[in-house]
Scaffold this active site. Structure first.
Site, PDB file in Angstrom:
ATOM      1  N   GLU A  22       0.845  -1.194   0.000  1.00 40.97           N
ATOM      2  CA  GLU A  22       0.000   0.000   0.000  1.00 40.97           C
ATOM      3  C   GLU A  22       0.887   1.255   0.000  1.00 40.97           C
ATOM      4  O   GLU A  22       1.950   1.260   0.633  1.00 40.97           O
ATOM      5  CB  GLU A  22      -0.869  -0.002   1.270  1.00 40.97           C
TER       6      GLU A  22
ATOM      7  N   LYS B  43     -10.301   0.695  -0.881  1.00 40.80           N
ATOM      8  CA  LYS B  43     -10.183   0.443   0.560  1.00 40.80           C
ATOM      9  C   LYS B  43     -11.386   1.029   1.310  1.00 40.80           C
ATOM     10  O   LYS B  43     -11.772   2.177   1.069  1.00 40.80           O
ATOM     11  CB  LYS B  43      -8.889   1.067   1.079  1.00 40.80           C
TER      12      LYS B  43
ATOM     13  N   CYS C 222      -4.723  -3.264   4.271  1.00 39.98           N
ATOM     14  CA  CYS C 222      -4.280  -2.783   5.580  1.00 39.98           C
ATOM     15  C   CYS C 222      -5.347  -2.872   6.688  1.00 39.98           C
ATOM     16  O   CYS C 222      -5.726  -3.948   7.094  1.00 39.98           O
ATOM     17  CB  CYS C 222      -3.734  -1.368   5.440  1.00 39.98           C
TER      18      CYS C 222
END
Ligand SMILES: *[C@@H]1O[C@H](CO)[C@@H](O)[C@H](O)[C@H]1NC(C)=O
Ligand SMILES: *[C@@H]1O[C@H](CO)[C@@H](O)[C@H](O)[C@H]1NC(C)=O
Ligand SMILES: *[C@@H]1O[C@H](CO)[C@@H](O)[C@H](O)[C@H]1NC(C)=O
Ligand SMILES: *[C@@H]1O[C@H](CO)[C@@H](O)[C@H](O)[C@H]1NC(C)=O
Ligand SMILES: *[C@@H]1O[C@H](CO)[C@@H](O)[C@H](O)[C@H]1NC(C)=O
Ligand SMILES: *[C@@H]1O[C@H](CO)[C@@H](O)[C@H](O)[C@H]1NC(C)=O
Length: 521
Positions: A81, A180, A212
């Site tokens: 990321e 995300k 994440c």
């Protein structure tokens, strides 16, 4: 004779097809990238300058991709990321870095048709890297989507801005795009309307993808595994390590075990922000991992992974996480418990005062049981058993149930729960269990000097986390990290307008907090 040899060759041909169309295992690569950051600036740079920086980062990723494909014959590589531009941005300063990324349904090979969706040089280059090297490439970049700025939810610059993962197959075709959902203090990006469940199938299994902080929540992470039955999760991350429970290698390997799925985790490398820790994690054990706070360098990792872990003889059985713990009479220990903290969470701790014993400590509905026998306990080292049940941290959104045995900072019990990186005490035997109310429990074992213990421990079907025949190395923590998603404070199901509103208010609140705190982006 002709007929029979034809039959033979047809049979051989069929076998080859079968072999090609379903691989039992595949070679995976993950790359931990030390991202080249942009200069600090309050004004947006030009699109040309933004592309110049992203190309410098892609130059480094290109070397890793070529190495993965040419030298290792890897089928897929995951990059981290924020790997193209870092994380220190406002909505305005990220804008020149963004490209409009179409839905993969448009069936597009950017390498062959780079102008089809406007100016998209980053997508074209990533696609060419996949195509030229005949490898699946997973990358993280920024997506911008025009919206009608008259509409209430459309940001004032007329664009939604998303933290986005893209996947190109080995022909360079865009096969997955994921926005995300659970942003972590990323004011430069917007939350998509609802969690996206993105999967794609290959000859080496079915894949799911998220980013994440998403890993701490039910959607999309758990749903991809439980309802979409993916074999492997692709996980770009920029994860800042937090001892004792949330170090990248520790938590990510535990999630793969608890969810019983492959996880390919590529972390950004930035030692100043404690970002390090990548790995290739299989359901029964980590295959390879990397944690490096010493150097500034990137690192590529490889491992052979089962395409369909559920069909593998090493696939672990389903666990009833409370079966053992609810079946026994609690051990002593709860009466001597004392209050302590891991970060902001108030735990109940009890001390391991003998070199061997049985202990219980409880908090609210959760009781944690530990049986243990130490080998040569160092007099200067104190271990405690801890229990925590409740909404975690300052934000108090996620409901955690945690049982943990950990080494305290010193003999002063007030240091229990603080970060500790080294230990001397070994355990001949430990067995940890808890009366969990959730079936989502992630088993963590972290050894001295931030190391994992592959193949050195297992989870029994009744929920006990036990070591296998004597751990050879000193232990920092042994934990069962439970997530009780349905008790989360803003449990989002269906309606998302609340979260969008909450998010829009966040920037104002967070302006006061310095951006140094870009933990776990
Ligand atoms: C940052 O600024 C320095 C000095 O002006 C310049 O040499 C360098 O190229 C800049 N770096 C980036 C990533 O723009
Ligand atoms: C891919 O290969 C083509 C032709 O061989 C070459 O022109 C191009 O620069 C390569 N692109 C990348 C990103 O490697
Ligand atoms: C787990 O075991 C406990 C105790 O044996 C039992 O009451 C419970 O129903 C089991 N849970 C599941 C999900 O099987
Ligand atoms: C812990 O409990 C087990 C079984 O309940 C028992 O066999 C063992 O002796 C106990 N250990 C200690 C040190 O008390
Ligand atoms: C912590 O343990 C003590 C002693 O057993 C108990 O009285 C207290 O209720 C526990 N704390 C919580 C929050 O459950
Ligand atoms: C366990 O360890 C002991 C002593 O270290 C050894 O003799 C025994 O063979 C080991 N057992 C297994 C199953 O590895």
């Amino acid at each position: 004779m002709i007929t029979s040899s034809l039959q033979t060759s047809v049979a051989v041909f069929a076998l080859i097809i079968l072999h090609v169309s379903a691989l039992d295992t595949f070679k995976a690569a993950v790359y931990e990238h030390a991202v080249i950051l942009p200069n600090d600036t309050k004004a947006p740079v030009s699109p040309g300058e933004a592309l110049f920086l992203m190309n410098k980062n892609i130059d480094i990723l290109e070397k890793a991709i070529k190495q993965a494909a040419e030298q290792q014959g890897a089928q897929i590589i995951v990059t981290p990321e924020d790997a193209l531009y870092g994380w220190k941005f406002t909505r305005e300063t990220i804008f020149p870095y963004l490209e409009n990324i179409p839905d993969p349904q448009v069936n597009w090979i950017p390498c062959q048709d780079p102008r089809r969706f406007g100016h998209t040089p980053v997508q074209a280059r990533l696609s060419c890297l996949a195509k030229n090297n005949s490898i699946y490439v997973v990358a993280n970049m920024g997506d911008k989507k025009p919206c009608n700025s008259g509409r209430t939810k459309c940001p004032s610059n007329g664009h939604y801005q998303y933290n986005t993962n893209v996947v190109y197959d080995k022909t360079g075709k865009l096969v997955a795009r994921y926005h995300k959902y659970h942003l972590y203090r990323e004011l430069q990006f917007d939350v998509p309307e609802k969690p996206e469940l993105v999967t794609f199938s290959t000859t080496f299994g079915k894949f799911g993808i998220f980013t994440c902080f998403d890993i701490l929540f039910h959607d999309p992470a758990v749903t991809l595994v439980k309802d979409f039955h993916v074999d492997t999760i692709l996980f770009p991350t920029a994860w800042m390590n937090v001892l004792p429970l949330l170090t990248a290698i520790e938590f990510h390997s535990a999630w793969a075990m608890g969810m019983r799925v492959n996880l390919l985790a590529a972390n950004t490398h930035d030692v100043n922000l404690k970002m390090t820790g990548s790995g290739i994690y299989a359901p029964h054990s980590p295959k390879v991992y990397h944690h490096d706070m010493e150097t500034e360098s990137g690192k590529i990792l490889f491992a052979e992974v089962d395409s369909h872990p559920r069909n593998s003889p090493t696939y672990p059985p389903a666990v009833n996480w409370s079966a053992y713990a609810t079946s026994i009479t609690p051990f002593p220990g709860a009466k001597n418990s004392f209050r302590g903290f891991i970060s902001r969470d108030e735990f109940n701790f009890t001390k391991l005062s003998e070199s061997a014993g049985n202990l219980t400590v409880c908090q609210k509905e959760l009781c944690c049981h530990l049986s243990y026998r130490m080998l040569g306990q160092e007099g200067s080292e104190v271990y405690v058993l801890g229990a925590f049940a409740g909404l975690h941290g300052k934000r108090r959104r996620e409901y955690w149930q945690v049982c943990t045995m950990l080494k305290c900072g010193s003999t002063n019990l007030a240091t229990c729960g603080q970060p500790v990186e080294t230990a001397l005490t070994r355990f001949e035997w430990f067995s940890l269990s808890g009366t969990f109310g959730t079936q989502y429990v992630f088993p963590e074992v972290l050894l001295s000097k931030i190391k994992l213990a592959p193949e050195k421990f297992e989870v029994l079907e009744d929920g006990r986390l036990v070591n296998k025949n004597g751990s050879s190395e000193p232990v920092l923590t042994v934990s069962l990290f439970g997530r009780w998603y349905t008790k989360d404070a803003h449990s989002i199901s269906g309606g998302t307008s609340n979260s969008a509103t909450a998010y829009l208010m966040l920037p104002t609140l967070l302006m006061i907090v310095t951006l140094q705190y870009t933990v776990m982006a």
